[in-house]
Motif scaffolding. Structure first.
Motif, mmCIF file in Angstrom:
data_model
loop_
_atom_site.group_PDB
_atom_site.id
_atom_site.type_symbol
_atom_site.label_atom_id
_atom_site.label_comp_id
_atom_site.label_asym_id
_atom_site.label_seq_id
_atom_site.Cartn_x
_atom_site.Cartn_y
_atom_site.Cartn_z
ATOM 1 N N TYR A 34 1.760 23.139 11.532
ATOM 2 C CA TYR A 34 1.317 23.613 12.830
ATOM 3 C C TYR A 34 2.607 24.054 13.893
ATOM 4 N N LYS A 35 3.474 23.110 13.726
ATOM 5 C CA LYS A 35 4.395 23.068 14.668
ATOM 6 C C LYS A 35 5.536 24.349 14.173
ATOM 7 N N SER A 36 5.623 24.417 12.995
ATOM 8 C CA SER A 36 6.392 25.515 12.546
ATOM 9 C C SER A 36 5.887 26.845 12.711
ATOM 10 N N LYS A 37 4.480 26.903 12.855
ATOM 11 C CA LYS A 37 3.879 28.232 12.779
ATOM 12 C C LYS A 37 3.371 28.421 14.375
ATOM 13 N N PHE A 38 3.219 27.596 15.094
ATOM 14 C CA PHE A 38 3.136 27.821 16.603
ATOM 15 C C PHE A 38 4.040 27.323 17.529
ATOM 16 N N ASP A 39 5.250 26.974 16.872
ATOM 17 C CA ASP A 39 6.319 26.309 17.917
ATOM 18 C C ASP A 39 5.728 25.226 18.886
ATOM 19 N N ARG A 40 4.649 24.645 18.523
ATOM 20 C CA ARG A 40 4.275 23.407 19.424
ATOM 21 C C ARG A 40 3.624 22.429 18.460
ATOM 22 N N PHE A 41 3.652 21.049 18.982
ATOM 23 C CA PHE A 41 2.724 20.010 17.936
ATOM 24 C C PHE A 41 1.315 20.314 18.445
ATOM 25 N N PRO A 42 0.700 19.955 17.314
ATOM 26 C CA PRO A 42 -0.974 20.151 17.824
ATOM 27 C C PRO A 42 -1.341 18.703 17.981
ATOM 28 N N HIS A 43 -2.497 18.725 19.057
ATOM 29 C CA HIS A 43 -3.219 17.343 19.158
ATOM 30 C C HIS A 43 -4.267 17.180 18.239
ATOM 31 N N THR A 44 -4.447 15.976 17.770
ATOM 32 C CA THR A 44 -5.481 15.946 16.516
ATOM 33 C C THR A 44 -6.711 14.645 17.044
ATOM 34 N N LEU A 45 -7.695 14.677 16.942
ATOM 35 C CA LEU A 45 -8.918 13.877 17.205
ATOM 36 C C LEU A 45 -9.193 12.987 15.929
ATOM 37 N N VAL A 46 -9.391 12.011 15.591
ATOM 38 C CA VAL A 46 -9.924 11.376 14.485
ATOM 39 C C VAL A 46 -11.255 10.555 14.927
ATOM 40 N N LEU A 47 -12.380 10.904 14.150
ATOM 41 C CA LEU A 47 -13.649 10.410 14.981
ATOM 42 C C LEU A 47 -14.021 9.464 13.723
ATOM 43 N N VAL A 48 -14.600 8.258 14.209
ATOM 44 C CA VAL A 48 -15.167 7.207 13.187
ATOM 45 C C VAL A 48 -16.380 6.479 13.851
ATOM 46 N N HIS A 49 -17.463 5.988 13.219
ATOM 47 C CA HIS A 49 -18.480 5.316 14.159
ATOM 48 C C HIS A 49 -18.364 3.840 13.810
ATOM 49 N N ARG A 50 -17.419 3.340 13.210
ATOM 50 C CA ARG A 50 -17.232 1.585 12.934
ATOM 51 C C ARG A 50 -15.772 1.319 13.402
ATOM 52 N N ASN A 51 -15.883 0.046 13.787
ATOM 53 C CA ASN A 51 -14.474 -0.564 14.131
ATOM 54 C C ASN A 51 -13.533 -0.807 13.034
ATOM 55 N N GLU A 52 -14.184 -1.253 11.939
ATOM 56 C CA GLU A 52 -13.457 -1.338 10.742
ATOM 57 C C GLU A 52 -12.655 -0.152 10.120
ATOM 58 N N ILE A 53 -13.345 0.829 10.309
ATOM 59 C CA ILE A 53 -13.090 2.165 9.593
ATOM 60 C C ILE A 53 -11.830 2.700 10.674
ATOM 61 N N HIS A 54 -12.262 2.461 12.004
ATOM 62 C CA HIS A 54 -11.296 2.914 13.191
ATOM 63 C C HIS A 54 -9.583 1.968 12.674
ATOM 64 N N ASN A 55 -9.817 0.948 12.775
ATOM 65 C CA ASN A 55 -8.697 0.039 12.438
ATOM 66 C C ASN A 55 -8.013 0.328 11.245
ATOM 67 N N GLN A 56 -8.576 0.535 10.122
ATOM 68 C CA GLN A 56 -7.925 0.921 8.848
ATOM 69 C C GLN A 56 -7.395 2.211 8.894
ATOM 70 N N ASN A 57 -7.785 3.310 9.639
ATOM 71 C CA ASN A 57 -7.333 4.623 9.772
ATOM 72 C C ASN A 57 -6.208 4.556 10.594
ATOM 73 N N LEU A 58 -6.021 3.933 11.653
ATOM 74 C CA LEU A 58 -5.010 3.642 12.569
ATOM 75 C C LEU A 58 -3.637 3.053 11.758
ATOM 76 N N ASN A 59 -4.297 2.021 11.124
ATOM 77 C CA ASN A 59 -3.150 1.312 10.495
ATOM 78 C C ASN A 59 -2.332 2.065 9.410
ATOM 79 N N LYS A 60 -3.268 2.573 8.620
ATOM 80 C CA LYS A 60 -2.796 3.478 7.459
ATOM 81 C C LYS A 60 -1.817 4.683 7.654
ATOM 82 N N PHE A 61 -2.418 5.448 9.109
ATOM 83 C CA PHE A 61 -1.514 6.360 9.405
ATOM 84 C C PHE A 61 -0.271 6.292 9.882
ATOM 85 N N LYS A 62 -0.088 5.021 10.476
ATOM 86 C CA LYS A 62 1.311 4.303 10.917
ATOM 87 C C LYS A 62 1.944 4.268 9.572
#
Length: 518
Positions: free
Chosen positions: A50-78
């Motif tokens: 996206y940065k290469s195509k539009f010359d700016r960084f995109p903003h992304t929202l990751v939606l979940v409904h449970r705390n366990e999934i939220h924490n897993q996603n955040l930690n794995k993404f890092k």
């Protein structure tokens, strides 16, 4: 950066390509496929492109409904993308200072009017994406953009088909699927052993919530008998137990405690601290069982699980598949898991696999509730309960005789192999049929073409007629076997015998290939 498995790389490439082509994509992947890793890598690649195509960084929202999934996603993404800044939108903190924002759907819903427009919205457990809360967030986001079709949407799910049949086609018109069977046959997951312990009430299997008078003194005796059946059939190790409601949970807990066991229990309206305490007691303490009502399904990962026990009769295949998936993850020294069914689920959902249907069966009218058959209407008379054990009438690719091993070959597909002390049998799919090859360690020949059950049955009889093998022995894989099979085959889930079955295939592979290609 984490190196992706080959199938993960293909899925991520497919998803990112479709995001830029049609602005949506869905990854369907069974439990243990690494959905969080694929989600993270897809966001990383999308951000770079996206940065290469539009010359700016995109903003992304990751939606979940449970705390366990939220924490897993955040930690794995890092771990996957340490250079991309992140933030959280949860009850305790609400920040949008990063580029990738990990949010709980309940919190985001409450402040959606005050949030900026996001370029990419990612929905984990995407079968929830047609719920009003998710749709409201997506639609509000589109309203804030100059062009309403500028929102990119990525979903990931093990079970994309909703129980109410409401379609996902409004959000996703393409998907890439990684099946549970592929993951098992490729040894990324362990193979489940199913044991049917379903009580029968008259002509009906399971549904214990409605078929037992839970106010009677006999209800504890009934549960106590089922708990005895569980203890007699479980394999050594930790068990997760699902029940239809908390009253039955408590009876199961009491029955286990009367036998000197100390189960953990995720009770009704349990606080976060109490929940953490019970999970810790189960995962690192003395508790051998974790009892719950559909809490530890989506997003709960404990690879050391050896038994999945379900007293509930699930209303749809999604619930059942999610539960079975809890036990399939690989762990050191784990070669399989046992699924004990008290709810008749094996009668209802024998394949434990998803046939993706994005179009559903109908759309619910706005403002109306879907009508469902009520399985829990109290009846005046309760048929006498009796536990019946139902043997499968024939073998299937999911249910093979003891001793057989399956594997995924890049040219042939799924191969089924049995290696005895002096005979071998191999079954491969050829067109719409299956073909059996049998041999005596010096040569192997084509023996039969027919159904899976016919080929497996004949091959099983041929090998076991003269073999002295102990088929259920869990002898550890040897260093020599690991050397022969690695890195082509993952070896963590293999025993000495299952490794021999794969080595058997490697020995006869060229002969079989020549025969089926001629």
């Amino acid at each position: 950066m984490i190196k992706l498995r080959p199938y993960q790389d293909k899925a991520v490439t497919f998803a990112v390509d479709n995001l830029f082509n049609v602005k949506n994509s869905l990854i369907v992947a069974g439990t243990g496929a690494g959905k969080t890793i694929m989600l993270s890598e897809a966001i990383r690649r999308f951000t770079t492109a996206y940065k290469s195509k539009f010359d700016r960084f995109p903003h992304t929202l990751v939606l979940v409904h449970r705390n366990e999934i939220h924490n897993q996603n955040l930690n794995k993404f890092k771990m996957v993308a340490p250079d991309i800044p992140t933030s959280e939108i949860v009850a305790s903190r609400k920040s949008i200072h990063g580029l990738v924002h990990f949010g709980m759907v309940q919190t985001v819903m409450n402040i959606v009017e005050n949030l900026p427009a996001f370029d990419l919205i990612v929905v984990d457990e995407a079968h929830h994406s047609m719920a009003s809360s998710y749709l409201n967030i997506i639609n509000k986001n589109k309203e804030k953009q100059v062009n309403k079709d500028e929102t990119y949407i990525l979903g990931v799910s093990a079970t994309p088909n909703r129980g109410d049949k409401v379609p996902l086609i409004e959000l996703f018109d393409n998907y890439y699927q990684i099946t549970t069977k592929f993951l098992i046959d490729s040894h990324y997951l362990v193979r489940p052993k199913f044991v049917d312990l379903t009580p029968k009430f008259g002509q009906e299997f399971g549904h214990i919530a409605k078929n037992v008078d839970w106010e009677s003194a006999e209800s504890f005796e009934f549960i106590n008998k089922l708990v005895d059946d569980y203890l007699a059939n479980k394999e050594p190790g930790k068990s997760i137990i699902f029940a239809p409601n908390h009253k039955i949970c408590q009876l199961i807990k009491n029955a286990l405690e009367s036998k000197g066991r100390t189960p953990a229990y995720l009770g009704n309206n349990i606080s976060d601290d109490e929940r953490s305490y019970e999970l810790e007691k189960f995962e690192t303490g003395s508790s051998e069982e974790l009892i719950n009502v559909d809490i530890a399904t989506e997003g709960y990962d404990y690879p050391e699980l050896r038994n999945v026990v379900d007293f509930d009769t699930n209303g749809n295949e999604t619930q059942w598949i999610q539960k079975v998936g809890r036990g399939l993850r690989i762990a050191q020294g784990k070669t399989g898991c046992t699924v004990l069914d008290f709810g008749g689920n094996l009668h209802l959902y024998p394949d434990v696999e998803v046939d993706v249907n994005l179009e559903g069966e109908f759309k619910a009218s706005k403002g109306s509730k879907l009508k469902k058959e009520d399985f829990f209407i109290k009846k005046s008379e309760k048929p006498k309960e009796e536990v019946v054990y139902v043997e499968k009438q024939e073998f299937t690719p999911y249910s093979q005789p003891i001793g057989w091993e399956s594997l995924n070959d890049e040219e042939v597909g799924i191969v089924y192999s049995l290696s005895g002390s002096n005979r071998d049998a191999i079954v491969v799919k050829t067109g719409d049929k299956f073909t059996l090859f049998t041999g005596n360690k010096t040569n192997i020949v084509k023996t039969l073409t027919g159904t899976f059950n016919e080929c497996i049955t004949k091959g099983d009889e041929y090998v076991k007629e003269t073999s002295s093998e102990v088929w259920q022995e869990e002898r550890l894989i040897s260093k020599m076997q690991i050397k022969k099979l690695s890195p082509k085959y993952p070896t963590m889930t293999l025993t000495w015998h299952s490794a021999n079955c794969i080595i058997c295939w490697e020995c006869w592979r060229k002969v079989v290939l020549n025969e089926i290609q001629s």
